[in-house]
Design a protein around this motif. Structure first.
Motif, PDB file in Angstrom:
ATOM      1  N   LYS A   1      -5.588   5.618  -0.843  1.00 60.20           N
ATOM      2  CA  LYS A   1      -4.320   4.902  -1.001  1.00 60.20           C
ATOM      3  C   LYS A   1      -4.208   4.313  -2.406  1.00 60.20           C
ATOM      4  CE  LYS A   1      -3.324   5.394   3.452  1.00 60.20           C
ATOM      5  NZ  LYS A   1      -2.169   6.162   3.963  1.00 60.20           N
ATOM      6  N   ILE A   2      -3.009   3.805  -2.708  1.00 59.62           N
ATOM      7  CA  ILE A   2      -2.769   3.102  -3.963  1.00 59.62           C
ATOM      8  C   ILE A   2      -2.279   1.701  -3.632  1.00 59.62           C
ATOM      9  CG2 ILE A   2      -1.355   3.037  -6.058  1.00 59.62           C
ATOM     10  CD1 ILE A   2      -1.192   6.082  -5.894  1.00 59.62           C
ATOM     11  N   ILE A   3      -2.906   0.696  -4.246  1.00 56.79           N
ATOM     12  CA  ILE A   3      -2.509  -0.688  -4.030  1.00 56.79           C
ATOM     13  C   ILE A   3      -1.577  -1.099  -5.154  1.00 56.79           C
ATOM     14  CG2 ILE A   3      -3.294  -3.050  -3.678  1.00 56.79           C
ATOM     15  CD1 ILE A   3      -4.186  -1.032  -1.520  1.00 56.79           C
ATOM     16  N   CYS A   4      -0.338  -1.452  -4.779  1.00 58.95           N
ATOM     17  CA  CYS A   4       0.699  -1.771  -5.767  1.00 58.95           C
ATOM     18  C   CYS A   4       0.962  -3.270  -5.791  1.00 58.95           C
ATOM     19  CB  CYS A   4       1.992  -1.038  -5.429  1.00 58.95           C
ATOM     20  SG  CYS A   4       1.793   0.742  -5.260  1.00 58.95           S
ATOM     21  N   SER A   5       1.101  -3.814  -6.985  1.00 60.37           N
ATOM     22  CA  SER A   5       1.463  -5.219  -7.172  1.00 60.37           C
ATOM     23  C   SER A   5       2.897  -5.289  -7.672  1.00 60.37           C
ATOM     24  CB  SER A   5       0.520  -5.894  -8.178  1.00 60.37           C
ATOM     25  OG  SER A   5      -0.810  -5.848  -7.716  1.00 60.37           O
ATOM     26  N   ILE A   6       3.708  -6.108  -6.990  1.00 59.01           N
ATOM     27  CA  ILE A   6       5.146  -6.171  -7.268  1.00 59.01           C
ATOM     28  C   ILE A   6       5.526  -7.604  -7.594  1.00 59.01           C
ATOM     29  CG2 ILE A   6       7.440  -5.728  -6.296  1.00 59.01           C
ATOM     30  CD1 ILE A   6       5.798  -3.901  -4.232  1.00 59.01           C
TER      31      ILE A   6
ATOM     32  N   THR B   1       0.846  -1.203   0.000  1.00 58.31           N
ATOM     33  CA  THR B   1       0.000   0.000   0.000  1.00 58.31           C
ATOM     34  C   THR B   1       0.875   1.244   0.000  1.00 58.31           C
ATOM     35  OG1 THR B   1      -1.709  -1.180   1.240  1.00 58.31           O
ATOM     36  CG2 THR B   1      -1.839   1.205   1.215  1.00 58.31           C
ATOM     37  N   LEU B   2       0.493   2.221  -0.829  1.00 56.52           N
ATOM     38  CA  LEU B   2       1.273   3.452  -0.973  1.00 56.52           C
ATOM     39  C   LEU B   2       0.387   4.667  -0.726  1.00 56.52           C
ATOM     40  CD1 LEU B   2       3.913   4.896  -1.910  1.00 56.52           C
ATOM     41  CD2 LEU B   2       3.005   4.771  -4.241  1.00 56.52           C
ATOM     42  N   ASP B   3       0.935   5.639   0.016  1.00 63.69           N
ATOM     43  CA  ASP B   3       0.223   6.885   0.297  1.00 63.69           C
ATOM     44  C   ASP B   3       0.644   7.947  -0.721  1.00 63.69           C
ATOM     45  OD1 ASP B   3      -0.957   9.146   1.282  1.00 63.69           O
ATOM     46  OD2 ASP B   3      -0.223   8.926   3.336  1.00 63.69           O
ATOM     47  N   PRO B   4      -0.274   8.447  -1.554  1.00 62.81           N
ATOM     48  CA  PRO B   4       0.082   9.472  -2.556  1.00 62.81           C
ATOM     49  C   PRO B   4       0.643  10.742  -1.935  1.00 62.81           C
ATOM     50  CG  PRO B   4      -2.106   8.559  -2.985  1.00 62.81           C
ATOM     51  CD  PRO B   4      -1.687   8.062  -1.642  1.00 62.81           C
ATOM     52  N   VAL B   5       0.215  11.058  -0.706  1.00 64.16           N
ATOM     53  CA  VAL B   5       0.724  12.259  -0.032  1.00 64.16           C
ATOM     54  C   VAL B   5       2.231  12.155   0.175  1.00 64.16           C
ATOM     55  CG1 VAL B   5       0.622  13.657   2.078  1.00 64.16           C
ATOM     56  CG2 VAL B   5      -1.484  12.693   1.106  1.00 64.16           C
ATOM     57  N   LEU B   6       2.692  10.967   0.577  1.00 63.71           N
ATOM     58  CA  LEU B   6       4.127  10.745   0.774  1.00 63.71           C
ATOM     59  C   LEU B   6       4.891  10.950  -0.534  1.00 63.71           C
ATOM     60  CD1 LEU B   6       6.533   9.680   2.535  1.00 63.71           C
ATOM     61  CD2 LEU B   6       5.930   7.392   1.706  1.00 63.71           C
ATOM     62  N   VAL B   7       4.334  10.448  -1.620  1.00 68.94           N
ATOM     63  CA  VAL B   7       4.992  10.572  -2.923  1.00 68.94           C
ATOM     64  C   VAL B   7       5.258  12.032  -3.255  1.00 68.94           C
ATOM     65  CG1 VAL B   7       4.753  10.177  -5.400  1.00 68.94           C
ATOM     66  CG2 VAL B   7       3.965   8.437  -3.783  1.00 68.94           C
ATOM     67  N   ASN B   8       4.231  12.879  -3.113  1.00 69.79           N
ATOM     68  CA  ASN B   8       4.376  14.288  -3.470  1.00 69.79           C
ATOM     69  C   ASN B   8       5.255  15.044  -2.485  1.00 69.79           C
ATOM     70  OD1 ASN B   8       2.813  14.425  -5.916  1.00 69.79           O
ATOM     71  ND2 ASN B   8       0.974  14.135  -4.673  1.00 69.79           N
TER      72      ASN B   8
END
Length: 545
Positions: A312-317, A276-283
């Protein structure tokens, strides 16, 4: 850092689309690849050991396809199931020696000389990296058509004989370990066990002697159409990670993958990890204002998958991307997908003017004194290896501070002394002119709760006439000239220094370091060819708190 040769015509075909050679060369650095050499027909690029999939041109082509927009999204391993399963059965006898085994079948593909060369290079990179020089995992790549299922992974006596790879005559296991270069290099992995791991096929033919060598029976060539990959080891994650990289490479080469059942259990290397990724952290980190769709698009260009879910963004790796450990790694991928060239640098909104602090000023003064005395400053990593820090220097390793889940064999231990690193520098410069005089100032670490940090300085002098008197005079000149500190020396002992030629450094009656001639056994361990003298002194508490 490892280097791979990329032939441009071949790479252009693999990337496909409308990618030109010029565009490929332009984008290569944005995959994190450094171009070491560029010729008309090929380029040599350096890649991170954390990306062993970049050991082959098909792996790099997959990354280029993403950034160039030819193919985007998750690199999915398509592992099919055969009606008649290929099976590996594990015998209990091997559990205490090398307990884990996994495998994959690759069918209906074509290999050329370059593909085979790159596969072997990939295999060795994986052995060196996550395999920890084959201890945690080792890989066998075999001609499937020479093997009969089911395979049996078992332990056999050292009298067991077969024809090893690149040989023409049968040899016993003992002979392989004692007489072949690969046996001598890796025999220590098997310890003192009376039996060794072996993989046998249904006809009782030897397939592999892990982690040492394959059988000549299963040698691959340009005529090989079907491949078996088996990975054995003592760490299940390392085994499956290694297998996922090789399997992905074979799929990119055009092979069709089929599952191998190990003790009736199927491999799980095709399953993607979810993060799970937080877009706020990215920016915040990138200093941008990217929308969620733009973030997802950037991740897909890096051959990952991403879908929004709430805030949130759900990422597949994919399994082979074991270099992605947390959100910050995903932020880095987004920067690559967005385009490093699209990031505009800006100065921080600070109204203050930076200046050196008192500690740095004092260290600079000491540096200038040593340079004036003919020394050259070295800069080594705070991370080193147990071999360099303790084994070669004969020092006690009971207070060792090891790094959890280190990705590199050479950088696994936090240093508690600077001197071993300087000795290693000398060992790498034995063909250079003498005298060689080096010094370094840096942080050393001591075990505790929390771990304590201190600043130390070490010097070494290497030439045929160096002795205790010389290095002591250097020490006294440094302290007296720069710091106006008087020091005394009392005869002492230290495992790294020669008996009778070693002294403890005292300032104000308190021990602050050690000085003397380096022990001959230590010099021999580092393969240094001349006498060495040196000292190490703790500066924290001496010239600053």
């Amino acid at each position: 850092m490892p280097v791979v040769t990329l032939y441009l015509d071949r790479l252009q075909r693999l990337v496909g689309g409308k990618a030109t050679k010029g565009k490929i060369l332009e984008v290569l650095p944005f995959l994190g690849l450094d171009i070491e050499e560029e010729q008309k027909e090929f380029v040599r690029v350096e890649y991170s050991p954390n990306r062993p999939d970049y050991a082959t041109d098909v792996g790099i082509a997959s990354g280029l396809q993403g950034l160039l927009g030819v193919k985007k999204g998750l690199v999915q391993l398509d592992v099919k199931k055969e009606k008649k399963k290929f099976v590996i059965k594990t015998d209990p006898s091997v559990k205490k020696i090398r307990p884990f085994v996994s495998g994959i079948i690759a069918r209906n593909g074509k290999l050329d000389d370059e593909s085979i060369r790159q596969l072997i290079a990939l295999q060795e990179d994986l052995h060196f990296g996550i395999g920890r020089r084959r201890k945690k995992s080792s890989i066998g790549i075999h001609n499937l058509d020479s093997i009969s299922s089911p395979l049996r992974y078992t332990a056999v006596p050292k009298e067991h004989a077969f024809v090893p790879l690149s040989e023409t005559n049968s040899m016993t296991v003992s002979e392989i370990l004692e007489k072949t270069s690969v046996g001598k290099e890796y025999s220590h992995i098997l310890g003192n066990h009376s039996k060794v791991p072996i993989i046998l096929d249904a006809k009782n033919q030897t397939v592999s002697f892990p982690p040492i060598i394959n059988s000549a029976l299963t040698t691959i060539s340009t005529g090989t159409k079907n491949i078996l990959v088996e990975v054995t080891g003592i760490d299940k994650n390392a085994v499956d990670d290694s297998l996922s990289v090789v399997a992905t490479t074979l799929q990119n080469l055009g092979f069709t993958l089929y599952d191998v059942a190990v003790d009736s259990k199927n491999s799980e290397i095709s399953k993607a990890r979810i993060m799970t990724l937080d877009p706020v952290l990215v920016n915040q980190i990138l200093g941008l204002n990217l929308t969620v769709p733009k973030i997802c698009e950037s991740l897909k260009k890096c051959r990952l998958d991403a879908v929004p879910r709430g805030k949130k963004i759900i990422c597949s790796i994919p399994r082979f991307r074991f270099d992605i450990l947390g959100e910050m790694d995903l932020v880095e991928e987004i920067a690559l997908g967005h385009g490093i060239e699209n990031l505009n640098p800006s100065l921080p909104p600070s109204t203050s003017v930076g200046q050196k602090n008192t500690v740095t000023k004092k260290l600079d003064q000491m540096t200038n004194v040593l340079i004036g005395l003919g020394f050259t400053e070295a800069l080594n990593s705070s991370l080193t290896s147990k071999q360099t820090l303790y084994d070669y220097t004969k020092r006690d390793s009971s207070e060792i501070i090891e790094v959890a889940e280190s990705k590199s064999l050479e950088y696994t231990v936090l240093r508690d002394s600077i001197l071993p690193g300087l000795l290693e520098n000398l060992s790498k410069n034995i063909h250079e002119q003498y005298p060689q005089k080096l010094f370094e100032t840096g942080i050393v670490f001591s075990k505790g709760h929390p771990i304590t940090e201190k600043i130390s300085m070490a010097c070494v002098s290497a030439h045929k006439d160096t002795n205790f008197t010389e290095i002591k005079s250097i020490l006294q000149s440094l302290l007296k000239t720069d710091l106006n500190v008087a020091c005394k020396t009392n005869a002492s002992t230290h495992p790294s220094f020669a008996g009778g030629r070693t002294a403890e450094i005292l300032v104000g009656g308190k021990p602050v370091g050690i000085v003397g001639e380096i022990d001959q056994q230590v010099i021999d361990s580092f393969k240094i060819r001349v006498p060495v003298s040196g000292f190490e002194i703790t500066l924290s508490g001496l010239i600053f708190d």
